[in-house]
Design a protein around this motif. Structure first.
Motif, PDB file in Angstrom:
ATOM      1  N   LEU A  78      -3.563   7.798 -10.948  1.00  0.00           N
ATOM      2  CA  LEU A  78      -4.349   6.662 -10.478  1.00  0.00           C
ATOM      3  C   LEU A  78      -3.576   5.367 -10.720  1.00  0.00           C
ATOM      4  O   LEU A  78      -3.115   5.103 -11.833  1.00  0.00           O
ATOM      5  CB  LEU A  78      -5.692   6.591 -11.202  1.00  0.00           C
ATOM      6  CG  LEU A  78      -6.776   7.516 -10.676  1.00  0.00           C
ATOM      7  CD1 LEU A  78      -7.855   7.736 -11.725  1.00  0.00           C
ATOM      8  CD2 LEU A  78      -7.391   6.963  -9.408  1.00  0.00           C
ATOM      9  N   GLU A  79      -3.422   4.570  -9.662  1.00  0.00           N
ATOM     10  CA  GLU A  79      -2.732   3.299  -9.782  1.00  0.00           C
ATOM     11  C   GLU A  79      -3.636   2.275 -10.470  1.00  0.00           C
ATOM     12  O   GLU A  79      -4.851   2.466 -10.578  1.00  0.00           O
ATOM     13  CB  GLU A  79      -2.333   2.791  -8.393  1.00  0.00           C
ATOM     14  CG  GLU A  79      -1.376   3.712  -7.652  1.00  0.00           C
ATOM     15  CD  GLU A  79      -1.027   3.175  -6.271  1.00  0.00           C
ATOM     16  OE1 GLU A  79      -1.773   2.302  -5.786  1.00  0.00           O
ATOM     17  OE2 GLU A  79      -0.024   3.625  -5.696  1.00  0.00           O
ATOM     18  N   THR A  99      -7.020  -5.650   2.686  1.00  0.00           N
ATOM     19  CA  THR A  99      -6.971  -4.605   1.655  1.00  0.00           C
ATOM     20  C   THR A  99      -8.105  -3.619   1.907  1.00  0.00           C
ATOM     21  O   THR A  99      -8.991  -3.431   1.076  1.00  0.00           O
ATOM     22  CB  THR A  99      -7.092  -5.233   0.263  1.00  0.00           C
ATOM     23  OG1 THR A  99      -8.271  -6.045   0.223  1.00  0.00           O
ATOM     24  CG2 THR A  99      -5.887  -6.066  -0.059  1.00  0.00           C
ATOM     25  N   ARG A 148      -8.537   8.597  -2.324  1.00  0.00           N
ATOM     26  CA  ARG A 148      -7.255   9.313  -2.353  1.00  0.00           C
ATOM     27  C   ARG A 148      -6.711   9.348  -0.939  1.00  0.00           C
ATOM     28  O   ARG A 148      -7.426   9.748  -0.004  1.00  0.00           O
ATOM     29  CB  ARG A 148      -7.428  10.726  -2.909  1.00  0.00           C
ATOM     30  CG  ARG A 148      -6.121  11.534  -2.897  1.00  0.00           C
ATOM     31  CD  ARG A 148      -6.193  12.765  -3.777  1.00  0.00           C
ATOM     32  NE  ARG A 148      -7.275  13.651  -3.407  1.00  0.00           N
ATOM     33  CZ  ARG A 148      -7.647  14.717  -4.119  1.00  0.00           C
ATOM     34  NH1 ARG A 148      -7.021  14.998  -5.250  1.00  0.00           N
ATOM     35  NH2 ARG A 148      -8.640  15.477  -3.735  1.00  0.00           N
ATOM     36  N   ASP A 149      -5.444   8.944  -0.772  1.00  0.00           N
ATOM     37  CA  ASP A 149      -4.869   8.932   0.573  1.00  0.00           C
ATOM     38  C   ASP A 149      -4.239  10.283   0.900  1.00  0.00           C
ATOM     39  O   ASP A 149      -4.259  11.218   0.085  1.00  0.00           O
ATOM     40  CB  ASP A 149      -3.874   7.780   0.734  1.00  0.00           C
ATOM     41  CG  ASP A 149      -2.675   7.895  -0.193  1.00  0.00           C
ATOM     42  OD1 ASP A 149      -2.362   9.021  -0.646  1.00  0.00           O
ATOM     43  OD2 ASP A 149      -2.039   6.870  -0.477  1.00  0.00           O
ATOM     44  N   PHE A 193      -7.015  -2.520  -7.697  1.00  0.00           N
ATOM     45  CA  PHE A 193      -6.988  -3.744  -6.899  1.00  0.00           C
ATOM     46  C   PHE A 193      -8.294  -4.458  -7.188  1.00  0.00           C
ATOM     47  O   PHE A 193      -9.368  -3.889  -7.029  1.00  0.00           O
ATOM     48  CB  PHE A 193      -6.861  -3.442  -5.405  1.00  0.00           C
ATOM     49  CG  PHE A 193      -6.956  -4.674  -4.554  1.00  0.00           C
ATOM     50  CD1 PHE A 193      -5.828  -5.429  -4.296  1.00  0.00           C
ATOM     51  CD2 PHE A 193      -8.172  -5.106  -4.055  1.00  0.00           C
ATOM     52  CE1 PHE A 193      -5.910  -6.582  -3.528  1.00  0.00           C
ATOM     53  CE2 PHE A 193      -8.264  -6.243  -3.287  1.00  0.00           C
ATOM     54  CZ  PHE A 193      -7.127  -6.997  -3.021  1.00  0.00           C
ATOM     55  N   THR A 245      -2.109  10.012  -3.354  1.00  0.00           N
ATOM     56  CA  THR A 245      -2.198   8.860  -4.255  1.00  0.00           C
ATOM     57  C   THR A 245      -3.641   8.405  -4.377  1.00  0.00           C
ATOM     58  O   THR A 245      -4.318   8.192  -3.376  1.00  0.00           O
ATOM     59  CB  THR A 245      -1.330   7.697  -3.734  1.00  0.00           C
ATOM     60  OG1 THR A 245       0.022   8.142  -3.591  1.00  0.00           O
ATOM     61  CG2 THR A 245      -1.379   6.519  -4.699  1.00  0.00           C
ATOM     62  N   GLN A 246      -4.084   8.241  -5.608  1.00  0.00           N
ATOM     63  CA  GLN A 246      -5.458   7.806  -5.857  1.00  0.00           C
ATOM     64  C   GLN A 246      -5.460   6.327  -6.225  1.00  0.00           C
ATOM     65  O   GLN A 246      -4.722   5.897  -7.110  1.00  0.00           O
ATOM     66  CB  GLN A 246      -6.088   8.653  -6.982  1.00  0.00           C
ATOM     67  CG  GLN A 246      -6.165  10.113  -6.596  1.00  0.00           C
ATOM     68  CD  GLN A 246      -6.690  10.994  -7.703  1.00  0.00           C
ATOM     69  OE1 GLN A 246      -7.526  11.827  -7.491  1.00  0.00           O
ATOM     70  NE2 GLN A 246      -6.202  10.808  -8.917  1.00  0.00           N
ATOM     71  N   ARG A 247      -6.311   5.557  -5.528  1.00  0.00           N
ATOM     72  CA  ARG A 247      -6.344   4.116  -5.711  1.00  0.00           C
ATOM     73  C   ARG A 247      -7.724   3.676  -6.175  1.00  0.00           C
ATOM     74  O   ARG A 247      -8.746   4.233  -5.758  1.00  0.00           O
ATOM     75  CB  ARG A 247      -5.965   3.402  -4.412  1.00  0.00           C
ATOM     76  CG  ARG A 247      -4.583   3.752  -3.882  1.00  0.00           C
ATOM     77  CD  ARG A 247      -4.277   2.943  -2.630  1.00  0.00           C
ATOM     78  NE  ARG A 247      -4.232   1.515  -2.940  1.00  0.00           N
ATOM     79  CZ  ARG A 247      -4.274   0.561  -2.006  1.00  0.00           C
ATOM     80  NH1 ARG A 247      -4.392   0.901  -0.722  1.00  0.00           N
ATOM     81  NH2 ARG A 247      -4.209  -0.712  -2.352  1.00  0.00           N
TER      82      ARG A 247
END
Length: 637
Positions: free
Chosen positions: A130-131, A148, A104-105, A134, A109-111
């Motif tokens: 959650l996006e 990345t 989480r940034d 990647f 935002t949670q990636r």
């Protein structure tokens, strides 16, 4: 940036299909067979749980979250930290294992970062901000992986006092302040700078570095910025760090060496001869002067590439073959060096300031040795604070020493009396402090705004009372030195003493079985951990599956019980009764002691009852015999 979750397919054959939840707000669950990722919110989550009121207003850092990884020896606690270092740190090369990572940034935002073979095709994760993941591929270009970066704009700090010769590394985006790493790295740096050769003890170099770092930390805290949870020692020592003059003969004439391979070897040989010509305190003074001037000249020639020669000094009034009037010659030498630097085509004002500091240091050492009697051999024992015998403290000498050094250190600093626990705590404080922006002069060495701090069994060497305060000290200390930064802490521990500061949702329990290491669902007895009684936590079978008594004592007690039960004869009981009673009286657990006393009492009463029965039988036989005798007498009449 906050690390929230890891799913590991297989890492070192230690963790196979294991999940690690580092978020106390959410619980993530990945099912490989169905490629499903689900999220459950923790209804007991308390925002800013580790934050104190007013801390953000005064510029302190912010503790984002703390997670404790708890397990027995061999359960794989350190392996979890190794995975983070090798796969999530920027410079390590990106995600190299089949895994799923959720972060989480700062914007919330949670990636998701996922290996291609661990696809995520369904689940409720999209409802929790959650996006889409990647995806990493096995043949992905390394540069693409680095671009990345999982822990973007995050500095990872790894701290551990464990020294087991394990190979440790430091990559871009990571600062390694573990003992295993520093012991090797300090030696490598010293050899590279030609301060020592390959045969020099790396442990001794590490010890010197640690003491100096600790003294610098104490010096920086004299304003009272940090309240240390320990009493500082009153004294420390300084000892001159002497270069060994390497004399390489270019030939002999009349049995005497007539040449040197370099001027720094010649100057050190001359300084040694001056020192050997003196006795008492005068010789001690010369030892310190030899250390200062010898190391300074060595640095000038080897690291500043300044060419010096004996001819130049001879032409300016200094004959190094003469060992008369040593202090006068030393003063003359310093003047010539200063004039030489002033005459350089491009004036080096930094070197001139350094010369002034060297002169001040030489004079201070002279005064200290002349007025302060605590000189043992070639070491000078000085207090840390004023008012303890000396007009100058060890911290003031350290500051002047640092201001007067170019590269090589002139003195070695050491503690007079410090326990292993005090050293461990002081080492931890000074190690973290050494990374703060105030200590890092180069801006490219400054830590990022987000910190992930990994601590491997940081409570080692600490008394249980200090273990009890360990986490609280970190929570108070780290935000003070890492101002304005977001701080996440992940630590490992064997001790239930520490986990009473954390709720269950902030703990990961790892156990080892025949099938390998696995994350288990909390304590075996399902106890709450936060603010729990430490004895209650110890009593959980996760920590002490064979009870709370030491194994030696346990065997003694079992043998004691067997011994009591095996006694069948009264004489045998009488023989061992006193010894057994003494052993039982030594047992500290009152219930157990009472039970054993009762067992002895039953055995004792059994023999008493047996004696009473025997006596009654004897009386009965005696009475019957008397009756028989009486009948015989009556018949004989």
């Amino acid at each position: 940036m906050e690390l929230m979750y890891m799913y590991i397919e297989n890492y070192r054959n230690t963790f196979v299909e294991q999940e690690f939840n580092f978020s106390s707000e959410y619980r993530f669950k990945y099912t490989k067979a169905t490629q499903e990722l689900n999220v459950e919110k923790n209804n007991l989550f308390i925002p800013d749980f580790f934050q104190r009121a007013g801390e953000l207003e005064d510029g302190r850092g912010r503790i984002v979250n703390i997670t404790g990884i708890i397990g027995k020896n061999g359960a794989g606690k350190t392996t979890v930290l190794d995975f983070i270092k090798e796969n999530l740190v920027y410079g390590a090369g990106g995600l190299n294992q089949k895994a799923i990572i959720i972060i989480r940034d700062e914007r919330g935002t949670q990636r998701i970062f996922s290996h291609v073979e661990l696809g995520i095709s369904k689940g409720n994760y999209r409802y929790f901000n959650l996006e889409d993941p990647f995806v990493y591929h096995n043949d992905m270009d390394t540069l693409t992986q680095l671009e990345t970066n999982i822990l973007a704009e995050t500095s990872v700090i790894f701290y551990s006092t464990i020294f087991d010769a394990k190979q440790e590394f430091e990559w871009m985006g990571m600062r390694n302040i573990s003992t295993n790493y520093l012991v090797k790295q300090i030696k490598r740096n010293a050899v590279e700078m030609k301060q020592v050769d390959q045969d020099f003890s790396e442990i001794e170099l590490y010890r010197r570095s640690e003491v100096k770092k600790q003294l610098e930390f104490i010096s920086s805290q004299r304003s009272g910025t940090v309240d240390l949870p320990m009493k500082m020692p009153e004294y420390a020592t300084i000892t001159p760090r002497l270069l060994n003059p390497v004399l390489i003969s270019k030939g002999k004439q009349g049995g005497q060496d007539i040449g040197f391979d370099s001027f720094d070897a010649e100057i050190n040989f001359w300084l040694r001869n001056l020192e050997h010509s003196m006795i008492g305190d005068e010789r001690v003074k010369m030892l310190f002067k030899r250390a200062i001037i010898g190391n300074f000249v060595y640095d000038l020639m080897n690291f500043r590439s300044i060419h010096l020669s004996s001819n130049y000094f001879y032409e300016h009034g200094l004959d190094m073959k003469n060992i008369q009037d040593p202090f006068v010659q030393i003063d003359r030498f310093v003047i010539i060096i200063r004039d030489f630097i002033e005459s350089m085509p491009i004036l080096d004002e930094g070197l001139l300031e350094l010369i002034q500091n060297i002169v001040q240091l030489l004079n201070k050492i002279d005064v200290l040795i002349s007025t302060y009697s605590d000189v043992v051999y070639s070491s000078l024992r000085l207090p840390l604070v004023h008012g303890l015998d000396s007009a100058m403290t060890i911290l003031e000498v350290l500051e002047l020493h640092n201001a007067a050094t170019l590269f090589s250190e002139y003195f070695e600093f050491d503690w007079v009396d410090l326990s292993s626990g005090q050293k461990a705590l002081l080492s931890m404080y000074s190690s973290f402090f050494s990374l703060c922006d105030e200590q890092e002069r180069a801006s490219n060495m400054h830590l990022s705004n987000n910190l992930l701090i990994l601590i491997d069994e940081g409570e080692l060497y600490l008394h249980p009372e200090w273990q009890r305060n360990f986490l609280n000290n970190l929570i108070e200390y780290l935000p003070k030195i890492y101002k304005g930064k977001n701080i996440q802490i992940i630590f490992t521990s064997n001790s239930p003493v520490i986990i009473s500061d954390l709720p269950n949702s902030n703990l990961i329990f790892i156990d080892r079985s025949e099938k390998g290491c696995a994350v288990i669902d909390g304590l075996i007895e399902h106890k709450q951990t936060f603010a729990a009684n430490i004895h209650t936590l110890y009593s959980d079978a996760f920590f002490m599956e064979k009870g709370l008594v030491g194994e030696f004592a346990n065997k003694k007690i079992l043998n004691l019980i067997r011994a009591i039960h095996s006694i069948v004869e009264k004489e045998e009981f009488i023989e061992v009764e006193k010894e057994l009673d003494i052993l039982i009286s030594q047992i500290g657990e009152p219930v157990l002691r009472g039970k054993l006393h009762s067992l002895m009492k039953e055995k004792r009463e059994k023999f008493i009852r047996s004696d009473r029965t025997n006596q009654e039988l004897m009386n009965m036989i005696r009475n019957m015999q008397q009756e028989i005798d009486q009948l015989k007498q009556e018949r004989s009449k």
